[in-house]
Structures are given as C-alpha cells and as structure tokens.
Design a protein around this motif. Structure first.
Motif, PDB file in Angstrom:
ATOM      1  N   LEU A   1     -12.596 -29.904 -15.089  1.00 24.94           N
ATOM      2  CA  LEU A   1     -11.917 -31.046 -14.465  1.00 24.94           C
ATOM      3  C   LEU A   1     -12.516 -32.373 -14.922  1.00 24.94           C
ATOM      4  CD1 LEU A   1     -11.674 -29.678 -10.794  1.00 24.94           C
ATOM      5  CD2 LEU A   1      -9.761 -29.982 -12.366  1.00 24.94           C
ATOM      6  N   GLY A   2     -13.561 -32.302 -15.767  1.00 22.27           N
ATOM      7  CA  GLY A   2     -14.213 -33.525 -16.234  1.00 22.27           C
ATOM      8  C   GLY A   2     -15.030 -34.190 -15.146  1.00 22.27           C
ATOM      9  N   ARG A   3     -15.548 -33.396 -14.212  1.00 22.11           N
ATOM     10  CA  ARG A   3     -16.342 -33.953 -13.105  1.00 22.11           C
ATOM     11  C   ARG A   3     -17.782 -33.470 -13.190  1.00 22.11           C
ATOM     12  NH1 ARG A   3     -13.032 -32.714  -7.777  1.00 22.11           N
ATOM     13  NH2 ARG A   3     -15.092 -33.155  -6.942  1.00 22.11           N
ATOM     14  N   ARG A   4     -18.678 -34.250 -12.582  1.00 24.03           N
ATOM     15  CA  ARG A   4     -20.110 -33.910 -12.620  1.00 24.03           C
ATOM     16  C   ARG A   4     -20.456 -33.066 -11.398  1.00 24.03           C
ATOM     17  NH1 ARG A   4     -24.897 -36.756 -11.211  1.00 24.03           N
ATOM     18  NH2 ARG A   4     -23.674 -38.353 -10.189  1.00 24.03           N
ATOM     19  N   TYR A   5     -21.223 -31.997 -11.600  1.00 24.43           N
ATOM     20  CA  TYR A   5     -21.683 -31.188 -10.470  1.00 24.43           C
ATOM     21  C   TYR A   5     -22.908 -31.858  -9.858  1.00 24.43           C
ATOM     22  CZ  TYR A   5     -22.924 -27.150  -7.666  1.00 24.43           C
ATOM     23  OH  TYR A   5     -23.211 -26.318  -6.603  1.00 24.43           O
ATOM     24  N   LEU A   6     -22.885 -32.079  -8.540  1.00 23.15           N
ATOM     25  CA  LEU A   6     -23.870 -32.965  -7.919  1.00 23.15           C
ATOM     26  C   LEU A   6     -25.174 -32.287  -7.491  1.00 23.15           C
ATOM     27  CD1 LEU A   6     -21.391 -35.111  -5.786  1.00 23.15           C
ATOM     28  CD2 LEU A   6     -22.555 -35.763  -7.909  1.00 23.15           C
ATOM     29  N   LEU A   7     -25.223 -30.940  -7.497  1.00 19.81           N
ATOM     30  CA  LEU A   7     -26.458 -30.268  -7.075  1.00 19.81           C
ATOM     31  C   LEU A   7     -26.955 -29.335  -8.187  1.00 19.81           C
ATOM     32  CD1 LEU A   7     -25.465 -29.249  -3.398  1.00 19.81           C
ATOM     33  CD2 LEU A   7     -26.745 -31.261  -4.114  1.00 19.81           C
TER      34      LEU A   7
ATOM     35  N   ILE B   1      -0.754 -31.340  -7.726  1.00 17.93           N
ATOM     36  CA  ILE B   1      -0.958 -30.392  -8.817  1.00 17.93           C
ATOM     37  C   ILE B   1      -1.695 -31.108  -9.951  1.00 17.93           C
ATOM     38  CG2 ILE B   1       0.248 -28.979 -10.549  1.00 17.93           C
ATOM     39  CD1 ILE B   1       2.546 -28.754  -8.413  1.00 17.93           C
ATOM     40  N   GLU B   2      -2.808 -30.536 -10.428  1.00 15.41           N
ATOM     41  CA  GLU B   2      -3.553 -31.182 -11.517  1.00 15.41           C
ATOM     42  C   GLU B   2      -4.046 -30.113 -12.489  1.00 15.41           C
ATOM     43  OE1 GLU B   2      -7.289 -32.909 -10.214  1.00 15.41           O
ATOM     44  OE2 GLU B   2      -7.732 -31.148  -9.002  1.00 15.41           O
TER      45      GLU B   2
END
Ligand code: SF4
Length: 248
Positions: free
Chosen positions: A216-222, A46-47
C-alpha cells in the motif's frame, strides 16, 4: 436491500465465535492502530483491488453455503473489519437475515462509534467481541488515532443492554505498548466493573500484515516489536486473573 463494501469473506474460521464461522470482513475503520494487521481494511473505499461492493443478498448467498456446517458445529456468521459499525445498517440487515435462518451471529468491533450505531445491530447479535486496545486515553489516541472514552462507554452500555448477549473483550497484547502492570490492572478493574462480561481474550501481537503495508506504500510503525512468548502470555493471563476468571 442494502449494499456494503466487503473486503473479503473467509470460511471455516475457528477463532471468531462458537463452532465453524464464515467471517465477512468489511472495509473502513474509525481507528488507525499502529499494529493493525489488516491495513487494507482501513480505507472505506475500494483501493488497489482491495474490496468490492456486494448486496446483503449476495453476502447471504455465500454465508448460507455453509449452513450445514453451522448446524453441526454450532457456528454461524461473524462480521468483522475494519470496523463493521461504519456500515451498521448493512450489518444489521445481514445479522437479521441470519437470525431469520436460525444462523448464530457474532461481530468484532472496535466500538469507536456513537452508540446509535451500536444499537442498530445489538438486537440481532448473539456474540459481541469488543476490542480494548489501551486503558489510557492519551496513549490510546497516540497509538490508535482516537482516545478510548466512547469505546469504554459503549462497552459499558452493551454489557448492561441484555444479559443474553455473549460479551467478550478482545485485547491484543503489544509488548511495550499495553502489557505493563498499570494498564493490565486498569483493564482488569474495568472488566470487573461491567454489568456482565463472558470473558477476556488475550491475543498475542503478530506481524502478519507487515507485507501489506509495503504493497500500500505505507510505513509500518512498530518495526522492532516482537511477538510475546507463550510464557509471557501465560504470566499476563495469570496477572489478569486477579480481576476476572475467564481469560481465553
Ligand atoms: S480497529 Fe482493527 S482494523 Fe481498525 S485499525 Fe485497529 S486493528 Fe486495524
């Protein structure tokens, strides 16, 4: 009674099997596809409020609320993810209970787990949507984090396992990644070589999950890939028809 980590439960889906479906999305995935539209499903824990622990009984209480719609539409329960087979014992319990109640069952899977996990659910499954993301092992690893050897082997084994299992290959069409002739030809030849296959679903790439990456603090790669046009989808469908008739 087992417990699992559920991401969410969606009702009345028309795109995840026959009739009206209740779709149970589970947390955790064995891949990290660059185009994943549900990045919140990838972690097995769970996050940031995504996911909750539920018993199989609690899930079935939700599923059976729609029993009357299943009966009239020929629908049922679909288990998706993430990767449902990471919680194969929990999934097997849900599917088995559904069959006890004469509820149709389906699962969407990346098939990227040992066949020992796959075989736990197959006896309780009416429809299997098996994802095929790329036919080239190295490119599959580059874009999804793991190569496709076990995936293709599992699909071959599932196709040979029981002819009454409805088997659909699900292929996300990602411009510039897997829509070239070479990959489509290899895909068509693989599908044509299976002991049985009921169809191929070509799904256009979309960017619906992009906002969740930021959350989520993540980079979208495309970031520059665009959704393929209807014309491109039809042209690729006709190309694949050289190898297999039923393209959805
Ligand atoms: S298999 Fe599906 S859920 Fe898992 S990372 Fe790929 S697209 Fe996302």
């Amino acid at each position: 009674m087992r417990s699992g980590i559920v991401l969410r439960i969606e009702k009345s889906s028309l795109h995840d099997g026959d009739g009206l479906r209740t779709v149970v999305f589970l947390k955790g995935c064995s891949l990290h596809c660059s185009w994943c539209s549900t990045p919140e499903s990838q972690s097995p824990v769970i996050e940031q409020g995504y996911g909750k622990i539920m018993t199989s009984e609690q899930v079935m209480q939700e599923v059976t609320k729609d029993e009357v719609f299943f009966f009239h539409s020929g629908g049922g329960l679909t288990v998706s993810g993430g990767e449902p087979l990471l919680q194969a014992d929990f999934v097997a319990e849900l599917l088995q209970e559904s069959h006890h109640r004469s509820i149709n069952t389906a699962m969407e899977s990346s098939m990227c787990l040992h066949f020992d996990e796959v075989i736990k659910v197959l006896p309780h499954l009416d429809t299997l949507f098996a994802d095929i993301k790329h036919m080239d092992a190295n490119k599959h690893k580059d874009y999804c984090g793991k190569d496709n050897t076990m995936i293709l082997d599992n699909i071959r084994r599932a196709a040979a396992w029981k002819s009454s299992l409805k088997l659909i290959a699900r292929v996300p069409l990602i411009p510039g990644v897997n829509d070239d002739d070479e990959n489509m030809r290899s895909l068509g030849e693989f599908c044509a070589s299976l002991q049985h296959l009921d169809g191929v679903e070509l799904l256009p790439y979309h960017r619906l999950g992009v906002g969740t990456y930021a959350k989520l603090g993540r980079r979208y790669l495309l970031p520059t890939v665009k959704t393929p046009s209807a014309e491109v989808m039809i042209e690729r469908k006709m190309f694949l028809r050289q190898y297999i008739d039923n393209i959805i």
